[in-house]
Write a protein that holds these residues in place. Structure first.
Motif, PDB file in Angstrom:
ATOM      1  N   PHE A 141      -1.925  -5.172  -2.859  1.00 61.48           N
ATOM      2  CA  PHE A 141      -3.036  -4.885  -3.766  1.00 61.48           C
ATOM      3  C   PHE A 141      -3.083  -3.409  -4.179  1.00 61.48           C
ATOM      4  O   PHE A 141      -4.094  -2.935  -4.697  1.00 61.48           O
ATOM      5  CB  PHE A 141      -4.361  -5.291  -3.110  1.00 61.48           C
ATOM      6  N   GLY A 142      -1.994  -2.680  -3.925  1.00 61.21           N
ATOM      7  CA  GLY A 142      -1.942  -1.284  -4.334  1.00 61.21           C
ATOM      8  C   GLY A 142      -2.873  -0.381  -3.563  1.00 61.21           C
ATOM      9  O   GLY A 142      -3.352   0.617  -4.105  1.00 61.21           O
ATOM     10  N   LEU A 143      -3.113  -0.691  -2.292  1.00 59.57           N
ATOM     11  CA  LEU A 143      -4.085   0.079  -1.510  1.00 59.57           C
ATOM     12  C   LEU A 143      -3.489   0.667  -0.224  1.00 59.57           C
ATOM     13  O   LEU A 143      -4.221   1.181   0.616  1.00 59.57           O
ATOM     14  CB  LEU A 143      -5.282  -0.815  -1.138  1.00 59.57           C
ATOM     15  N   SER A 144      -2.172   0.602  -0.078  1.00 59.80           N
ATOM     16  CA  SER A 144      -1.583   1.085   1.173  1.00 59.80           C
ATOM     17  C   SER A 144      -1.803   2.579   1.364  1.00 59.80           C
ATOM     18  O   SER A 144      -1.882   3.060   2.499  1.00 59.80           O
ATOM     19  CB  SER A 144      -0.092   0.759   1.217  1.00 59.80           C
ATOM     20  N   ASN A 145      -1.904   3.333   0.264  1.00 57.83           N
ATOM     21  CA  ASN A 145      -2.149   4.771   0.423  1.00 57.83           C
ATOM     22  C   ASN A 145      -3.511   5.036   1.048  1.00 57.83           C
ATOM     23  O   ASN A 145      -3.670   5.953   1.867  1.00 57.83           O
ATOM     24  CB  ASN A 145      -2.037   5.482  -0.933  1.00 57.83           C
TER      25      ASN A 145
END
Length: 712
Positions: A141-145
């Motif tokens: 979901f593009g939230l690993s950062n």
């Protein structure tokens, strides 16, 4: 040259297509000509990242390749939509996100799913891999950062090298930028004064981002490195460059102008190279990000002014541009490949590095040929509405996420490693039932003790013991938790209550004062106060901690000579004498309260972690070269100073008994970490579940002895 090009690519590399001076086609899949030197810049960026991840000594600032990607991405994405004139904001945003979905999602999902499968096969659960699964799930979901920032997982920590999803942090930044970009850029597509408004918005966002990166970097470097709020200025710089060049009136080309462009391009390249050579981990945002970002922006600007030249020919050469075209897939695949090599055969030798690099390029080429291009130019997807493409992309992400969780849930049946397949022997988890006490089950309750938490284990569903059983209070460090199997079996067998203090990031009674600094003394005192409040006369405090220096850790070897000197050296003996007095003072209130105490004597320690050396695919890893055996007499000499210290503490606190598991764990001349195929230790010093079962009877003996010990 007016940069209104049909460019379309994510920061992590992509196929870059453009026609100088031609408006972008409204059809997102319409093929156009390349701008080869932009592919060349992507090749430079991805090769810098790969070199750094193979061996950071080769290119100390190679992580700056991601900064190059970000700057290019801001420019390219702006150019790809800069001439939009097909309708209002709703249509624009649907068109934009359809392009992004079609461009980024397929290769990303393929990489994440295959990485999940490979990790399930080869990577066991451990402290070293504790963040892996969650990082991977957030990456869908593009939230690993955000997860890595909140998890305080520094990009430069050794543990990061064993997380196959770490690199997705930059994709998270990119995807979060795409949420913001249409809001700030749409005004540009309206023309006239609206274009100035869009430029002001991006400039303001960039200035705020730089200021926040500088401020946050001083207090939380990990978060500063990972977050979109601190990286926005890099992407905004690319956007602003496009907007400045697009608004500029074309100038007449002259020889002097050409010479300026050539000199500016070489100077910009020098900035990029300087950043890649000299940047240090703590140099973000300056000069670590500024040098590659401003150098890249300069290259983009000056190369667009040039007509040939050595630099442009090199960047536009066939081999370089091919690397640039597959750079997105190269970026996606290089890190999981490198990490899985570290978990298996290692990544230290020239042969393993060569093989890992070759495999990376093979996977990237396959991804580009069979995943990226077909789906990017799919006629079926072209026939769908833009909203339909976005909906299909979201559904694909959700489906891939679900499939990843199913693969992970089937870990025990899929895994090739003995650690995962025989988890009951390796992991000292809580034992919830025992055949010899039918009807009894383990209950767990979490409470607070000061600023920390405490786990309380007790049995239920069966008759209470005939006589009162002493409560067992347990404190130390991770070595206390490594006795969890033994402790919970004791609770089920005897009816005792176990109170285990989660001494987070601290140790207690280690006899190593240098390890008990910061918040640790207050945390330990809070636990003692809690014991005095809960405890009764005759209750027992079990002090379990690592009191020797490790001879290995989970990710690398250690300086053994220094480790041994830290225990047996003169300075170490002096420090330990002070620690003895401190511990006696800490335990004295418990003794006056009528509580008994048990301290475990040092157990064997090993030069390699068994959980990383137990299978055919990892025994050749360099971390296993030191072996899983130690001479008994050598370890006895190593631990002798600590045994002497424990004896003196026991003299100062008479209710204290020293329990020594060493003879059971090492009855022969050679101590082994794995005996007859069964692990005694999980890593180089923590007990396994199998060892917990071996020690159970002797532990119950020492508990009975402590309970029967008369008051001093």
């Amino acid at each position: 040259m007016n940069p209104t090009h049909a460019l379309d690519a994510p920061a992590a590399g992509a196929d870059v297509r453009a026609t100088p001076g031609v408006s972008a086609a409204p059809d997102r899949t319409a093929p156009t000509r390349h701008v080869p030197h932009i592919d060349g810049l992507r090749a430079l960026a991805v090769l810098a990242v790969i070199a750094y991840h193979l061996d950071e000594r080769w290119l100390p600032g190679g992580f700056g390749g991601v900064d190059i990607f970000f700057a290019i991405s801001g420019f390219v994405v702006s150019a790809s939509v800069g001439t939009w004139n097909q309708g209002g904001f709703g249509r624009f945003i649907a068109w934009f996100y359809a392009r992004r979905m079609q461009r980024i999602v397929p290769a990303l999902l393929a990489c994440l799913l295959l990485t999940t499968f490979a990790s399930t096969l080869f990577v066991p659960a451990a402290w070293l891999s504790s963040a892996n699964e969650t990082t991977g799930l957030y990456a869908f979901f593009g939230l690993s950062n955000w997860f890595l920032a909140n998890h305080r997982e520094s990009y430069f920590s050794p543990t990061i090298d064993f997380n196959p999803y770490t690199h997705t942090w930059s994709l998270g930044v990119e995807e979060q930028f795409y949420l913001l970009f249409p809001l700030l850029f749409f005004a540009w597509t309206r023309g006239g004064r609206w274009r100035a408004a869009s430029m002001i918005l991006f400039a303001a966002a960039g200035v705020v981002s730089v200021a926040w990166a500088w401020q946050l970097g001083r207090v939380d470097p990990a978060a500063s490195f990972y977050l979109i709020t601190t990286r926005l200025f890099e992407l905004a710089g690319g956007v602003l460059l496009y907007q400045i060049l697009a608004r500029r009136t074309a100038a007449i080309e002259t020889p002097a102008r050409a010479r300026v462009a050539v000199a500016g391009a070489w100077a910009s390249l020098a900035l990029v190279v300087a950043g890649l050579l000299v940047s240090k981990p703590r140099d973000f945002p300056f000069p670590g990000a500024w040098l590659p970002v401003f150098g890249t922006l300069g290259l983009l600007a000056f190369l667009h002014e040039m007509r040939g030249g050595v630099l442009q020919r090199v960047l536009a050469s066939r081999g370089v541009t091919y690397v640039g075209r597959i750079s997105y897939s190269l970026y996606l695949w290089h890190w999981p490949v490198f990490v899985l090599f570290r978990w298996t055969c290692g990544l230290e030798s020239a042969s393993t590095r060569s093989l890992a690099t070759a495999l990376t390029f093979a996977l990237a080429a396959a991804s580009f040929r069979f995943v990226e291009k077909p789906l990017r130019y799919s006629t079926r997807l072209r026939a769908l509405t833009r909203v339909g493409v976005v909906a299909l992309g979201i559904a694909s992400v959700g489906g891939a996420f679900w499939l990843s969780t199913q693969i992970t849930a089937a870990r025990e049946s899929l895994a090739l490693g003995t650690v995962t397949r025989h988890a009951d022997d390796w992991y000292p988890h809580a034992v919830t039932t025992l055949p010899e006490v039918p009807g009894c089950r383990l209950d767990t309750h979490i409470a607070m003790a000061g600023t920390g938490s405490v786990a309380i284990y007790s049995r239920s569903g069966c008759p209470a013991p005939a006589e009162p059983v002493p409560t067992l209070f347990v404190i130390g460090d991770s070595h206390a938790s490594a006795y969890l199997g033994l402790l919970t079996e004791h609770a089920l067998r005897t009816g005792a209550t176990i109170v285990l203090y989660h001494n987070q990031n601290c140790t207690f009674a280690s006899l190593q004062s240098e390890r008990e600094q910061g918040a640790c003394p207050a945390q330990g005192q809070a636990a003692i106060d809690d014991m005095l409040a809960r405890g009764r006369t005759g209750d027992i405090v079990f002090l379990a901690a690592l009191r020797l220096n490790r001879l290995s850790n989970q990710f690398a070897g250690v300086d053994e000579a220094r480790a041994r000197d830290g225990i047996g050296g003169e300075a170490a003996r002096t420090r330990r004498a002070t620690a003895e007095k401190t511990l006696i003072a800490q335990l004295a209130p418990l003794a006056r309260h009528g509580m008994r105490m048990i301290a475990d004597a040092p157990k064997p320690v090993f030069r390699a972690p068994p959980f990383r050396c137990a299978d055919w695919f990892d025994r050749g890893n360099p971390i296993c070269a030191a072996g899983l055996e130690m001479r008994r007499d050598d370890l006895q000499r190593y631990r002798a100073p600590v045994l002497e210290s424990l004896a003196r503490v026991a003299q100062g606190v008479p209710p204290l008994l020293v329990w020594d598991p060493f003879p059971i764990l090492c009855p022969d001349a050679v101590c082994v970490a794995i005996r007859d195929g069964k692990p005694l230790f999980f890593d180089g010093d923590h007990l396994s579940a199998y060892a917990n079962r071996m020690l159970r009877d002797d532990f119950e003996r020492i508990v009975r002895e402590a309970h029967a010990k008369p008051d001093a």
